[in-house]
Design an enzyme around this catalytic site. Sequence first.
Site, PDB file in Angstrom:
ATOM      1  CG  ASP A  94      -2.167   0.756   1.227  1.00 32.75           C
ATOM      2  OD1 ASP A  94      -2.416   1.135  -0.085  1.00 32.75           O
ATOM      3  OD2 ASP A  94      -3.047   1.012   2.047  1.00 32.75           O
TER       4      ASP A  94
ATOM      5  CG  ASP B  99       0.259   8.662  -2.619  1.00 33.00           C
ATOM      6  OD1 ASP B  99      -0.083   9.368  -3.527  1.00 33.00           O
ATOM      7  OD2 ASP B  99      -0.554   8.464  -1.668  1.00 33.00           O
TER       8      ASP B  99
ATOM      9  N   GLY C 135     -10.086   4.187   1.631  1.00 32.10           N
ATOM     10  CA  GLY C 135     -10.655   4.894   2.592  1.00 32.10           C
ATOM     11  C   GLY C 135     -12.264   4.192   3.019  1.00 32.10           C
TER      12      GLY C 135
END
Length: 283
Positions: A85, A107, A210
């Site tokens: 992640d 990211d 989320g």
Amino acid sequence: MPLVNAIDLVREASAKNAAVLAFVCIDYNEARAVVNAAEQTGKPVIIMLLPEYVTKYSLNGFGEFAAMVKFMAEHTDARVGLHLDHSYDEAEARWAIECGFTSIMFDASRDDLETNIRRTRAMVEYAHARGVAVESELGSVGLASERWGEKTDLFTKPDAVALFCRETGVDSLAVAIGNAHGDYLQTPRLDLERLDEINAATETPLVLHGGSGIPEDQLVEAFRRGINKFNYGTDVKRCYIHAVRDYMARHDPPRSLDVLGIPAAVQRAMTELIARKLSLSEL
Ligand SMILES: [Zn+2]
């Protein structure tokens, strides 16, 4: 069966207009609960590690985690993928690839668009040369506790999506459409019209982060309208903590060997929650 490349599960979901569920795990108990739930439901799963769980606490865990998930995948009939992640750092992402992660998220969404494209493209080139898939983020998902899910100026802009996907060559794209990480201060409302526009702008599979706290009717609708990977974490963390607390309350004052019962207690609680969530997946 052998470990499945997570991107293959995402692409399968995309072809079926559905979503594969992905779980951020910190340890054996969580990963075991995910595999248990996959076995119970017959659904494929992706087990993810958040690099911070290793780096923030100075643990030496990327390789160990990858090896553990690979072993679990090889000893179950369930289909299990492995994914890193949010990694914000090139060196860390490269290290995870060395350690056996076959799919990563890189990211750079907090940079400006041009920098995000440049850094993501370089990481995609590095990863693809090693057979590793890359998820990235456009817009900024951020923290629910800081109301990021309400900051529409940070939502993914549909007109930037085609350019970003074309220029970077990413395999999947995390979007900000009213979702945010952690505990929402009020019930989120996904911007599904924006999701339609994003989905129309690219063939790249889309990812929703989320996930805890988003009402299930909105989730089902989002899966139908282009979300192909769904990250679910906060609820599972809360379940883990409650299960430890309940167990300790039943063993008060604790004897040292009471610790032996903790894994079974927490795995049972998390398996039940995860299996329930997996039933949302049409895969
Ligand atoms: Zn996330």
